[in-house]
Design a protein around this motif. Structure first.
Motif, PDB file in Angstrom:
ATOM      1  N   PRO A 319      17.806  47.334  53.778  1.00  0.00           N
ATOM      2  CA  PRO A 319      18.189  45.815  52.852  1.00  0.00           C
ATOM      3  C   PRO A 319      19.686  46.204  52.235  1.00  0.00           C
ATOM      4  CG  PRO A 319      16.132  47.155  52.336  1.00  0.00           C
ATOM      5  CD  PRO A 319      16.924  48.000  53.183  1.00  0.00           C
ATOM      6  N   VAL A 320      20.200  47.481  52.336  1.00  0.00           N
ATOM      7  CA  VAL A 320      21.352  47.755  51.309  1.00  0.00           C
ATOM      8  C   VAL A 320      22.410  46.896  52.137  1.00  0.00           C
ATOM      9  CG1 VAL A 320      22.965  49.500  50.883  1.00  0.00           C
ATOM     10  CG2 VAL A 320      20.531  50.006  50.677  1.00  0.00           C
ATOM     11  N   GLU A 321      23.530  46.415  51.240  1.00  0.00           N
ATOM     12  CA  GLU A 321      24.623  45.583  51.824  1.00  0.00           C
ATOM     13  C   GLU A 321      25.601  46.412  52.747  1.00  0.00           C
ATOM     14  OE1 GLU A 321      26.819  43.888  48.359  1.00  0.00           O
ATOM     15  OE2 GLU A 321      25.363  42.288  48.145  1.00  0.00           O
ATOM     16  N   TYR A 322      26.203  45.759  53.905  1.00  0.00           N
ATOM     17  CA  TYR A 322      27.096  46.503  54.691  1.00  0.00           C
ATOM     18  C   TYR A 322      27.984  47.334  54.080  1.00  0.00           C
ATOM     19  CZ  TYR A 322      31.019  46.964  57.879  1.00  0.00           C
ATOM     20  OH  TYR A 322      31.959  47.449  58.518  1.00  0.00           O
ATOM     21  N   ILE A 323      28.744  46.949  53.120  1.00  0.00           N
ATOM     22  CA  ILE A 323      29.863  47.578  52.399  1.00  0.00           C
ATOM     23  C   ILE A 323      29.379  49.031  51.907  1.00  0.00           C
ATOM     24  CG2 ILE A 323      29.548  46.231  50.133  1.00  0.00           C
ATOM     25  CD1 ILE A 323      32.904  47.505  51.862  1.00  0.00           C
ATOM     26  N   GLU A 324      28.227  48.796  51.428  1.00  0.00           N
ATOM     27  CA  GLU A 324      27.430  50.192  50.785  1.00  0.00           C
ATOM     28  C   GLU A 324      27.186  51.149  52.086  1.00  0.00           C
ATOM     29  OE1 GLU A 324      27.690  51.098  47.544  1.00  0.00           O
ATOM     30  OE2 GLU A 324      28.730  49.125  47.328  1.00  0.00           O
ATOM     31  N   ARG A 325      26.507  50.589  53.067  1.00  0.00           N
ATOM     32  CA  ARG A 325      26.088  51.401  54.038  1.00  0.00           C
ATOM     33  C   ARG A 325      27.307  52.014  54.603  1.00  0.00           C
ATOM     34  NH1 ARG A 325      23.467  46.807  55.531  1.00  0.00           N
ATOM     35  NH2 ARG A 325      24.475  46.498  57.681  1.00  0.00           N
ATOM     36  N   TRP A 326      28.318  51.180  54.767  1.00  0.00           N
ATOM     37  CA  TRP A 326      29.653  51.900  55.510  1.00  0.00           C
ATOM     38  C   TRP A 326      30.233  53.089  54.619  1.00  0.00           C
ATOM     39  CZ3 TRP A 326      32.130  51.839  59.948  1.00  0.00           C
ATOM     40  CH2 TRP A 326      33.386  52.362  59.976  1.00  0.00           C
ATOM     41  N   LYS A 327      30.064  53.081  53.207  1.00  0.00           N
ATOM     42  CA  LYS A 327      30.591  54.227  52.450  1.00  0.00           C
ATOM     43  C   LYS A 327      29.547  55.368  52.581  1.00  0.00           C
ATOM     44  CE  LYS A 327      32.128  51.203  48.686  1.00  0.00           C
ATOM     45  NZ  LYS A 327      31.749  50.693  47.348  1.00  0.00           N
ATOM     46  N   ILE A 328      28.223  55.119  52.865  1.00  0.00           N
ATOM     47  CA  ILE A 328      27.465  56.348  53.164  1.00  0.00           C
ATOM     48  C   ILE A 328      27.744  56.947  54.631  1.00  0.00           C
ATOM     49  CG2 ILE A 328      25.084  56.842  53.479  1.00  0.00           C
ATOM     50  CD1 ILE A 328      24.240  54.581  51.410  1.00  0.00           C
ATOM     51  N   LEU A 329      27.859  56.056  55.528  1.00  0.00           N
ATOM     52  CA  LEU A 329      28.240  56.394  56.881  1.00  0.00           C
ATOM     53  C   LEU A 329      29.565  57.204  56.897  1.00  0.00           C
ATOM     54  CD1 LEU A 329      27.659  56.438  59.897  1.00  0.00           C
ATOM     55  CD2 LEU A 329      29.090  54.185  59.937  1.00  0.00           C
ATOM     56  N   ASN A 330      30.624  56.692  55.980  1.00  0.00           N
ATOM     57  CA  ASN A 330      32.036  57.317  55.959  1.00  0.00           C
ATOM     58  C   ASN A 330      31.657  58.924  55.526  1.00  0.00           C
ATOM     59  OD1 ASN A 330      34.897  57.011  56.426  1.00  0.00           O
ATOM     60  ND2 ASN A 330      34.778  57.247  54.243  1.00  0.00           N
ATOM     61  N   ASN A 331      30.859  58.949  54.483  1.00  0.00           N
ATOM     62  CA  ASN A 331      30.628  60.188  53.723  1.00  0.00           C
ATOM     63  C   ASN A 331      30.084  61.324  54.552  1.00  0.00           C
ATOM     64  OD1 ASN A 331      31.946  59.257  51.400  1.00  0.00           O
ATOM     65  ND2 ASN A 331      30.145  58.436  50.449  1.00  0.00           N
ATOM     66  N   ILE A 332      29.090  60.682  55.478  1.00  0.00           N
ATOM     67  CA  ILE A 332      28.200  61.527  56.083  1.00  0.00           C
ATOM     68  C   ILE A 332      28.832  61.976  57.679  1.00  0.00           C
ATOM     69  CG2 ILE A 332      26.182  60.897  55.176  1.00  0.00           C
ATOM     70  CD1 ILE A 332      25.259  59.767  57.624  1.00  0.00           C
ATOM     71  N   VAL A 333      29.674  61.245  58.112  1.00  0.00           N
ATOM     72  CA  VAL A 333      30.418  61.527  59.511  1.00  0.00           C
ATOM     73  C   VAL A 333      31.860  62.011  59.009  1.00  0.00           C
ATOM     74  CG1 VAL A 333      31.313  60.608  61.592  1.00  0.00           C
ATOM     75  CG2 VAL A 333      29.179  59.450  60.727  1.00  0.00           C
ATOM     76  N   ILE A 334      31.845  63.324  59.074  1.00  0.00           N
ATOM     77  CA  ILE A 334      33.117  64.112  58.571  1.00  0.00           C
ATOM     78  C   ILE A 334      34.387  63.956  59.559  1.00  0.00           C
ATOM     79  CG2 ILE A 334      34.069  66.315  58.051  1.00  0.00           C
ATOM     80  CD1 ILE A 334      31.723  65.265  56.042  1.00  0.00           C
ATOM     81  N   ASN A 335      34.016  63.839  60.950  1.00  0.00           N
ATOM     82  CA  ASN A 335      34.871  63.485  62.055  1.00  0.00           C
ATOM     83  C   ASN A 335      35.339  62.016  62.294  1.00  0.00           C
ATOM     84  OD1 ASN A 335      36.380  63.306  64.298  1.00  0.00           O
ATOM     85  ND2 ASN A 335      35.618  64.982  65.601  1.00  0.00           N
ATOM     86  N   LYS A 336      36.420  61.555  61.658  1.00  0.00           N
ATOM     87  CA  LYS A 336      36.422  60.111  61.614  1.00  0.00           C
ATOM     88  C   LYS A 336      36.644  59.476  63.007  1.00  0.00           C
ATOM     89  CE  LYS A 336      35.960  60.717  57.218  1.00  0.00           C
ATOM     90  NZ  LYS A 336      34.576  60.668  56.759  1.00  0.00           N
ATOM     91  N   ASN A 337      37.075  60.570  63.892  1.00  0.00           N
ATOM     92  CA  ASN A 337      37.245  59.933  65.398  1.00  0.00           C
ATOM     93  C   ASN A 337      35.893  59.485  65.901  1.00  0.00           C
ATOM     94  OD1 ASN A 337      40.017  60.510  65.684  1.00  0.00           O
ATOM     95  ND2 ASN A 337      39.541  62.656  66.153  1.00  0.00           N
ATOM     96  N   TYR A 338      34.631  59.774  65.170  1.00  0.00           N
ATOM     97  CA  TYR A 338      33.547  59.128  65.638  1.00  0.00           C
ATOM     98  C   TYR A 338      33.127  57.969  64.968  1.00  0.00           C
ATOM     99  CZ  TYR A 338      33.222  64.076  67.737  1.00  0.00           C
ATOM    100  OH  TYR A 338      33.271  65.203  68.428  1.00  0.00           O
ATOM    101  N   LEU A 339      34.003  57.471  64.168  1.00  0.00           N
ATOM    102  CA  LEU A 339      33.474  56.050  63.437  1.00  0.00           C
ATOM    103  C   LEU A 339      34.505  54.968  64.150  1.00  0.00           C
ATOM    104  CD1 LEU A 339      33.720  57.085  59.839  1.00  0.00           C
ATOM    105  CD2 LEU A 339      31.815  56.849  60.972  1.00  0.00           C
ATOM    106  N   ALA A 340      33.862  53.742  64.221  1.00  0.00           N
ATOM    107  CA  ALA A 340      34.473  52.687  64.956  1.00  0.00           C
ATOM    108  C   ALA A 340      35.761  52.349  63.959  1.00  0.00           C
ATOM    109  CB  ALA A 340      33.766  51.498  64.760  1.00  0.00           C
ATOM    110  N   THR A 341      36.926  51.868  64.621  1.00  0.00           N
ATOM    111  CA  THR A 341      38.101  51.534  63.843  1.00  0.00           C
ATOM    112  C   THR A 341      37.852  50.302  63.187  1.00  0.00           C
ATOM    113  OG1 THR A 341      39.512  52.459  65.832  1.00  0.00           O
ATOM    114  CG2 THR A 341      40.620  50.856  64.363  1.00  0.00           C
ATOM    115  N   ARG A 342      38.315  50.246  62.017  1.00  0.00           N
ATOM    116  CA  ARG A 342      37.802  49.244  61.016  1.00  0.00           C
ATOM    117  C   ARG A 342      39.014  48.773  60.219  1.00  0.00           C
ATOM    118  NH1 ARG A 342      35.295  50.199  55.790  1.00  0.00           N
ATOM    119  NH2 ARG A 342      33.962  48.414  55.270  1.00  0.00           N
ATOM    120  N   LYS A 343      39.065  47.318  59.564  1.00  0.00           N
ATOM    121  CA  LYS A 343      40.164  47.072  58.981  1.00  0.00           C
ATOM    122  C   LYS A 343      39.675  45.795  57.836  1.00  0.00           C
ATOM    123  CE  LYS A 343      44.635  44.956  59.267  1.00  0.00           C
ATOM    124  NZ  LYS A 343      45.628  45.965  58.531  1.00  0.00           N
ATOM    125  N   PHE A 344      40.128  45.790  56.599  1.00  0.00           N
ATOM    126  CA  PHE A 344      40.164  44.692  55.824  1.00  0.00           C
ATOM    127  C   PHE A 344      41.358  43.867  55.887  1.00  0.00           C
ATOM    128  CE2 PHE A 344      38.035  48.197  53.459  1.00  0.00           C
ATOM    129  CZ  PHE A 344      36.862  47.986  53.635  1.00  0.00           C
TER     130      PHE A 344
END
Length: 522
Positions: A319-344
């Motif tokens: 139920p949490v907004e995407y922008i907040e879920r991404w912050k949580i994801l970014n905090n727990i995945v230390i290796n940023k190569n494992y995250l999708a490339t993203r842009k505002f």
């Protein structure tokens, strides 16, 4: 409201009768009522199978039987001395077929088809192909289940999100009743259907309608849902299949994340020696081998690209907004190569540049995700959008099917063909009813009968005379059609009255336009 304890299993011919009843009515409420009545005829031990069948699908997924084999089954001579099969028998035959290869599949099914009437054979073939034409699928079956148990829409959506297999959900409600919905929740090792995206025509359209959103690379990989609790890890596909055994490197990566209980959503991407994504059909080989896992791992290395988190340490984040879920994801995945490339993106030009960069890097396009988006399992809507490179070709109309519901009485679902490499024969490459305007429907219904070759109760087969311009996103290998390929996300752009049949594209043009994806379900 529970099924009567009859101890008499439903025969397959009764399923066919109900499907035909559904097909004959155009009202959605009438269809739901017929399906609900069917549900009341099911014994508990056949309930899961019956629900899947009435939704137009089989539990075994794709059986990969070529049309030549299906045609042989349709021509099977009936054996009047045999008893009529029930739903459980049909399911057992399909399960046995799933484990066979090539002609062995037909050998298994021949005795079953000899016990069916011509109508029942045709229905079972359409069920195997996932092409039951009754104007009702999983969505209406879900509504019928809600009607059967007198469940509110919001409660039904909640139940479906947490138990997305419609057959299993029906059995659960039979066992637990409406009160059982409250005890449902997102659980580790119980996959939920992935959230889906709606196609957007262009980045301009998105900027005109929305303000706050992020953009991500649209990856040409295998959708994965990664579950971890302590050292136990499971990986599920977009179709909720357990594919853990195929990706040992993803298990290792999951265990390296400094949180011991989570569910992540993402894509598994195959990479070549230069670090670029490999085509999907190459990556798909990783899921077809049960042996030589380490050999395939070295041959086609895989990395994850996570883009969402659904659950962490007991908390349901859907139920949490995407922008907040991404912050949580970014905090727990230390290796940023494992995250999708993203842009505002700042403006349209910025967005276009991001799309270009994605395509240059070997990706399919981009995803657009609104900041306020919840995670709506199994749903499309106005929260996530995909923008992909669009191809257009000219196809010939080989046949058209009579429509259902709002399109009843109109020729709509078009069978599309292109020329073979010799330009002497037309090969079928798919079907579509999308993109047809009311004006097009009128023209097709008025003009196609003039080219009639023959007709059955569903379909008008025509001479190859009418050309249509078709937009599509990609091509995949498919045993359904004589071309061996199928257009994906095909929609009609124009009826090309200015073009002649010999001017349509060829099968070779498709190979030049787009990479060919594997037709396997993962």
């Amino acid at each position: 409201m529970l099924p009567i304890n009859r101890e008499i299993l439903l025969l397959f011919n009764k399923l066919v009768e109900y499907s035909n009843k559904i097909k004959r009515v155009s009202s959605r409420n009438e269809k739901i009522g017929i399906i609900a009545d069917f549900l009341g005829r099911l014994e508990r031990k056949e309930a899961e199978i019956g629900v899947d069948f009435i939704a137009g699908r089989i539990r075994q997924g794709r059986l990969n039987i070529a049309w030549k084999g299906l045609f042989k089954l349709l021509k099977t001579r009936p054996d009047q001395s045999k008893t009529l099969p029930d739903l459980i028998e049909i399911d057992k035959y399909l399960k046995q077929t799933r484990s066979k290869k090539g002609k062995e599949k037909i050998t298994v099914l021949l005795p079953l088809f000899s016990r069916l009437s011509a109508v029942e054979k045709k229905y079972l073939v359409s069920l195997i192909l996932g092409e039951v034409e009754q104007g009702a699928g999983e969505g209406l079956v879900k509504m019928a289940i809600a009607k059967y148990f007198n469940i509110k829409d919001s409660s039904m959506e909640y139940a479906y999100m947490h138990k997305p297999d419609i057959g299993k959900l029906f059995v659960y409600l039979l066992q637990k009743g409406n009160k059982g919905i409250k005890s449902l929740g997102i659980e580790i090792f119980s996959p939920v259907k992935p959230m889906l995206a709606t196609i957007a025509e262009s980045i301009e359209d998105v900027f005109e309608e929305y303000d706050d959103f992020a953009m991500e690379y649209k990856l040409d990989g295998i959708r994965i849902q990664l579950h971890r609790k302590a050292d136990d890890v499971k990986i599920f596909s977009r179709h909720l299949k357990d594919i853990t055994i195929h990706f040992p490197e993803l298990i290792e990566i999951a265990r390296s994340i400094p949180v011991n209980e989570f569910i992540l959503d993402g894509e598994a991407i195959g990479i070549d020696k230069n670090g670029r994504p490999v085509p999907f059909q190459i990556l798909a080989k990783r899921t077809t081998r049960k042996k030589d896992i380490d050999k395939m791992r070295n041959k086609i290395p895989v990395v994850p690209k996570f883009f969402d988190v659904l659950y962490i340490k007991g908390d349901d984040l859907t139920p949490v907004e995407y922008i907040e879920r991404w912050k949580i994801l970014n905090n727990i995945v230390i290796n940023k190569n494992y995250l999708a490339t993203r842009k505002f993106p700042i403006n349209k030009s910025d967005g276009k540049k991001f799309i270009e960069d994605s395509l240059i890097n070997g990706n399919e396009g981009i995803m657009v995700k609104l900041f306020n988006s919840p995670y709506r399992a199994g749903k499309r809507g106005k929260f996530w959008f995909k923008i992909k490179k669009v191809h257009t070709i000219d196809c010939i109309i080989l046949a058209a099917e009579w429509g259902h519901g709002r399109r009843k009485g109109w020729l709509s679902n078009l069978h599309l063909g292109v020329l073979d490499e010799t330009k002497k024969k037309f090969l079928m490459v798919g079907k579509t009813f999308k993109g047809l305007t009311d004006k097009m429907l009128i023209w097709l219904t008025e003009n196609l009968p003039g080219y009639k070759v023959h007709e059955d109760s569903w379909t008008l087969y025509v001479k190859p005379e009418v050309v249509v311009e078709i937009a599509f996103n990609e091509v995949q290998k498919s045993p359904k059609y004589d071309s061996g390929y199928a257009l994906r996300f095909a929609r009609v752009k124009h009826i090309r009255q200015d073009k002649k049949p010999n001017e349509v594209n060829t099968i070779l043009d498709l190979a030049k336009l787009t990479r060919i994806r594997s037709g396997n379900e993962i």
